[in-house]
Design a protein around this motif. Sequence first.
Motif, PDB file in Angstrom:
ATOM      1  N   GLU A 112       0.829  -1.211   0.000  1.00 33.83           N
ATOM      2  CA  GLU A 112       0.000   0.000   0.000  1.00 33.83           C
ATOM      3  C   GLU A 112       0.861   1.257   0.000  1.00 33.83           C
ATOM      4  O   GLU A 112       0.529   2.252  -0.654  1.00 33.83           O
ATOM      5  CB  GLU A 112      -0.928  -0.011   1.209  1.00 33.83           C
ATOM      6  CG  GLU A 112      -1.986  -1.115   1.168  1.00 33.83           C
ATOM      7  CD  GLU A 112      -2.860  -1.114   2.405  1.00 33.83           C
ATOM      8  OE1 GLU A 112      -2.633  -0.238   3.286  1.00 33.83           O
ATOM      9  OE2 GLU A 112      -3.759  -1.979   2.520  1.00 33.83           O
ATOM     10  N   ILE A 113       1.961   1.225   0.713  1.00 32.38           N
ATOM     11  CA  ILE A 113       2.862   2.385   0.718  1.00 32.38           C
ATOM     12  C   ILE A 113       3.484   2.592  -0.658  1.00 32.38           C
ATOM     13  O   ILE A 113       3.615   3.721  -1.138  1.00 32.38           O
ATOM     14  CB  ILE A 113       3.954   2.204   1.795  1.00 32.38           C
ATOM     15  CG1 ILE A 113       3.333   2.209   3.194  1.00 32.38           C
ATOM     16  CG2 ILE A 113       5.002   3.311   1.694  1.00 32.38           C
ATOM     17  CD1 ILE A 113       4.330   1.922   4.303  1.00 32.38           C
ATOM     18  N   ILE A 114       3.864   1.487  -1.311  1.00 29.53           N
ATOM     19  CA  ILE A 114       4.480   1.605  -2.630  1.00 29.53           C
ATOM     20  C   ILE A 114       3.505   2.186  -3.645  1.00 29.53           C
ATOM     21  O   ILE A 114       3.898   2.933  -4.551  1.00 29.53           O
ATOM     22  CB  ILE A 114       5.010   0.231  -3.080  1.00 29.53           C
ATOM     23  CG1 ILE A 114       6.182  -0.200  -2.193  1.00 29.53           C
ATOM     24  CG2 ILE A 114       5.440   0.242  -4.540  1.00 29.53           C
ATOM     25  CD1 ILE A 114       6.702  -1.575  -2.488  1.00 29.53           C
ATOM     26  N   LYS A 115       2.213   1.873  -3.509  1.00 29.69           N
ATOM     27  CA  LYS A 115       1.217   2.387  -4.452  1.00 29.69           C
ATOM     28  C   LYS A 115       1.028   3.896  -4.327  1.00 29.69           C
ATOM     29  O   LYS A 115       0.569   4.539  -5.270  1.00 29.69           O
ATOM     30  CB  LYS A 115      -0.112   1.677  -4.239  1.00 29.69           C
ATOM     31  CG  LYS A 115      -0.086   0.200  -4.621  1.00 29.69           C
ATOM     32  CD  LYS A 115      -1.417  -0.463  -4.345  1.00 29.69           C
ATOM     33  CE  LYS A 115      -1.370  -1.955  -4.693  1.00 29.69           C
ATOM     34  NZ  LYS A 115      -2.658  -2.623  -4.378  1.00 29.69           N
ATOM     35  N   VAL A 156       3.532  -2.517 -19.999  1.00 25.46           N
ATOM     36  CA  VAL A 156       3.120  -2.182 -18.636  1.00 25.46           C
ATOM     37  C   VAL A 156       3.922  -3.053 -17.684  1.00 25.46           C
ATOM     38  O   VAL A 156       3.928  -4.271 -17.835  1.00 25.46           O
ATOM     39  CB  VAL A 156       1.611  -2.401 -18.420  1.00 25.46           C
ATOM     40  CG1 VAL A 156       1.233  -2.080 -16.992  1.00 25.46           C
ATOM     41  CG2 VAL A 156       0.811  -1.548 -19.385  1.00 25.46           C
ATOM     42  N   PHE A 157       4.618  -2.458 -16.734  1.00 21.39           N
ATOM     43  CA  PHE A 157       5.351  -3.175 -15.704  1.00 21.39           C
ATOM     44  C   PHE A 157       4.485  -3.191 -14.463  1.00 21.39           C
ATOM     45  O   PHE A 157       4.463  -2.232 -13.713  1.00 21.39           O
ATOM     46  CB  PHE A 157       6.702  -2.511 -15.412  1.00 21.39           C
ATOM     47  CG  PHE A 157       7.768  -2.896 -16.373  1.00 21.39           C
ATOM     48  CD1 PHE A 157       7.662  -2.535 -17.708  1.00 21.39           C
ATOM     49  CD2 PHE A 157       8.869  -3.630 -15.970  1.00 21.39           C
ATOM     50  CE1 PHE A 157       8.645  -2.879 -18.605  1.00 21.39           C
ATOM     51  CE2 PHE A 157       9.848  -3.980 -16.867  1.00 21.39           C
ATOM     52  CZ  PHE A 157       9.731  -3.606 -18.186  1.00 21.39           C
ATOM     53  N   ARG A 158       3.787  -4.260 -14.275  1.00 21.27           N
ATOM     54  CA  ARG A 158       2.876  -4.323 -13.140  1.00 21.27           C
ATOM     55  C   ARG A 158       3.656  -4.540 -11.850  1.00 21.27           C
ATOM     56  O   ARG A 158       4.400  -5.484 -11.731  1.00 21.27           O
ATOM     57  CB  ARG A 158       1.874  -5.470 -13.340  1.00 21.27           C
ATOM     58  CG  ARG A 158       0.975  -5.271 -14.558  1.00 21.27           C
ATOM     59  CD  ARG A 158       0.027  -6.439 -14.739  1.00 21.27           C
ATOM     60  NE  ARG A 158      -0.835  -6.245 -15.898  1.00 21.27           N
ATOM     61  CZ  ARG A 158      -1.704  -7.165 -16.340  1.00 21.27           C
ATOM     62  NH1 ARG A 158      -1.818  -8.320 -15.710  1.00 21.27           N
ATOM     63  NH2 ARG A 158      -2.444  -6.910 -17.389  1.00 21.27           N
ATOM     64  N   GLY A 159       3.445  -3.678 -10.916  1.00 19.35           N
ATOM     65  CA  GLY A 159       4.108  -3.801  -9.619  1.00 19.35           C
ATOM     66  C   GLY A 159       5.529  -3.340  -9.607  1.00 19.35           C
ATOM     67  O   GLY A 159       6.235  -3.532  -8.635  1.00 19.35           O
ATOM     68  N   MET A 160       6.038  -2.726 -10.692  1.00 20.76           N
ATOM     69  CA  MET A 160       7.433  -2.303 -10.749  1.00 20.76           C
ATOM     70  C   MET A 160       7.551  -0.798 -10.905  1.00 20.76           C
ATOM     71  O   MET A 160       8.474  -0.287 -11.512  1.00 20.76           O
ATOM     72  CB  MET A 160       8.139  -2.999 -11.918  1.00 20.76           C
ATOM     73  CG  MET A 160       8.363  -4.478 -11.694  1.00 20.76           C
ATOM     74  SD  MET A 160       9.288  -4.764 -10.198  1.00 20.76           S
ATOM     75  CE  MET A 160      10.798  -3.949 -10.619  1.00 20.76           C
ATOM     76  N   GLU A 161       6.583  -0.067 -10.402  1.00 16.25           N
ATOM     77  CA  GLU A 161       6.660   1.383 -10.511  1.00 16.25           C
ATOM     78  C   GLU A 161       7.844   1.875  -9.697  1.00 16.25           C
ATOM     79  O   GLU A 161       8.078   1.430  -8.580  1.00 16.25           O
ATOM     80  CB  GLU A 161       5.361   2.038 -10.003  1.00 16.25           C
ATOM     81  CG  GLU A 161       4.133   1.724 -10.853  1.00 16.25           C
ATOM     82  CD  GLU A 161       3.541   0.354 -10.558  1.00 16.25           C
ATOM     83  OE1 GLU A 161       4.066  -0.309  -9.660  1.00 16.25           O
ATOM     84  OE2 GLU A 161       2.571  -0.047 -11.229  1.00 16.25           O
ATOM     85  N   ASP A 162       8.596   2.785 -10.233  1.00 23.15           N
ATOM     86  CA  ASP A 162       9.794   3.338  -9.583  1.00 23.15           C
ATOM     87  C   ASP A 162       9.371   4.479  -8.689  1.00 23.15           C
ATOM     88  O   ASP A 162       8.955   5.536  -9.164  1.00 23.15           O
ATOM     89  CB  ASP A 162      10.777   3.819 -10.634  1.00 23.15           C
ATOM     90  CG  ASP A 162      12.089   4.191 -10.009  1.00 23.15           C
ATOM     91  OD1 ASP A 162      12.230   3.978  -8.791  1.00 23.15           O
ATOM     92  OD2 ASP A 162      12.952   4.690 -10.747  1.00 23.15           O
TER      93      ASP A 162
END
Length: 730
Positions: free
Chosen positions: A424-427, A722-728
């Motif tokens: 949740e923090i990463i999102k 699309v890089f799912r879950g790999m947002e920088d």
Amino acid sequence: MAEPLSTRFLKIFNDIPPEAQQTLLEKSLAQVLDQLPPDAAKKVYSSALKVRTKHDNIPKLDLKGKRKQVNDLLDILNRETKMPMFGDRARREEIVSEIVQSLTGWLNDVWSAFYEHHVQYAQAHACLLFVSDILSQLDVVPNPGACKCELMNLPIRVTIKDKHGENMTKLRVRGPQNVDRLLLWIWRDLALCMLAKGTKQEKERVSMILEDLESIYGFSVLERLLTGGKKTFDQEEEDSILESESWSDAEEDDDLSYDIFRCDFHSDHWDGKFKDEAMELRKLVENHLFNIFTVAPDLPLHDTIMEIAADPLQSMFRASAILSEVAGNTSDTLVAALSIEVSKNNPKNIVKLLDQYDYLLRPRDSVTLQCAAAVLGDGGSMYQSRGLQLLETGLQETLVAIQMAIRGVFVHLDEEVHKKELQEIIKLKSNAEGRRSRVDTWVKTVMNNPSGGMPNPMAFASMLFGIPMMPGMPGLGDDPADEADMLNIIDFEGSGDADMDDLQEELKPKLKQRFDGWTQLATVMKGGSVATTKAYAKAVELMPFLRASDIVNEMINRLVDRPSKAFIGDALESVASFCKVQRKKITVARNKEKEKQTAAASATAPSNAATPSTSTSASASRSTSTPTPAAAAASSSSSSSEAGPSFVSPLVPPIAPGVSTSSPPESPNAAPPLSALPFPFTFTASSAPAPPSPSTSSQQTQAQTQTQAQAPPNPAQSSFTVFRGMEDVD
């Protein structure tokens, strides 16, 4: 024929101790002279007079008196250093200078005794050992001013004179720390004189001299012994030498003439002597070094043997035979064998050693393993795959070790509630409101002991005074982690003791240096980019918090507060930097792929605009009927064959006519596609709509659209959009 009685007597006489020899002469042999005939007795007496006359001017090596004199001066020096406020600095310097001059002035007498008179070999060796010991003590004498510049730069000059008083050689160095150069010059002459003029027992004592020097200075001093004390190219310090190593008075007045055939294993003052003895001494040193190499092989020792060997090829074969026998004995011998084969750039033997004894390698041997992988990577196609395998395995094992060390501090990382909170923090966006507080709370929650790393002041002071503080005693803190931090506060980095390596690997492993070594190797090794991409995927899988730089920074700040855990923070910082670089590379690759797709789509648009329209009747017939998917595909195929392509996927460039559509054979060294690598995320095909095909009939367009929608997806046309879950999150 029976052995003469005199020969048997000499053997017995040489085997007894010196004190017993003196007793035998006084009580037995002296009385025999009175019983001999007068002529024979006078002959023996005349021989004794000649020997005394020959050695009438021999220097007396009074080691006992010299030791008493120097020890008295050392006692005075120690008293002066204990009273820095009341003592006189000039007096201390005068005492040190007097000690040095007293010892160095004595060296000429020591050299003259064995070189010119060929006596007192054992006494001369004892005197040289005494001088070496006293000068080493001066090097560690405490100085009240905490400055030893004057002592370290004290000029030391030794003049070697013959028995006629003429100067033969002058030796000059600066500082007591370099006096060993003068002593080794004298020790070489001592060993050569013993080999040339000594008895059988004295020749055997040369090996004992080599053992004594090796125990005091190390094996590297034996190479310098053969060269008269000269340092090797790596050891030479220009500021430590005032003048040349040796020269005569005649050379001071005339221009120096250099002989191109001069050998470092010979000296000018020998005047052609000791040629055979110099080679014999060289072989003795080589055999002594091989004895050490058999027990404890080492790369510097191997290089020293190759430098002094009279026959380097034979010595190399002998060293290789020894390595093949002892390589699998211990981990240290295996590391030494690998280091030697790496220095020889021999990938065949490296692979052989790894196949047989790789189970002996320890984590702290990673530097040697990295060098071996580098040699295999440059060893051609036969060994390149093995080098890449070592690189990939080393990266992943190091990442696992770093992850285990992090879990030792952040022990609640694997709990599901904290994993969900991390996602949740990463999102959240980097500047989202409340993100900072949630990061602090999350790091504090997963940490074993969020308190500061400073121990109790009273407990820390007690430890400094030597009072042992065991875990569980009052004053150490309530958390066991605080106790461990205080007990592990000892620093092993500057110890320089090889015996502490195992303990350091247990308490403070060099994880950062190990990981940086593998990543640097990957940048220069062919095919290393694939290994780094896999390592990046492994790092994100093991440590998901690496996707958020603010979380990583907070964890590093918490680790820095604990002295015993600082090495974990350094390793985490290194891994975070590595992941950041890899994310940038992936982003660049993704942008390039998008540019290629855009260029391919723009290239198909003009060809579709130039497609000629079919006949009006054909268009009317097609527009009045509703085609099936099969018919639509057939219609599209026939239209493409007659009037040019009506649609080309924007994901791949168009195929030129006459070119085979089968995929070319893959090279064995080609890197696998990104979609084949074990990323903890998925690649999805682009959902961009196809460009509209300009046609005279709307039914044709509809049929083509249906055909494209019903056609199965082509794996060759998939791309990571699309890089799912790999947002920088930076």
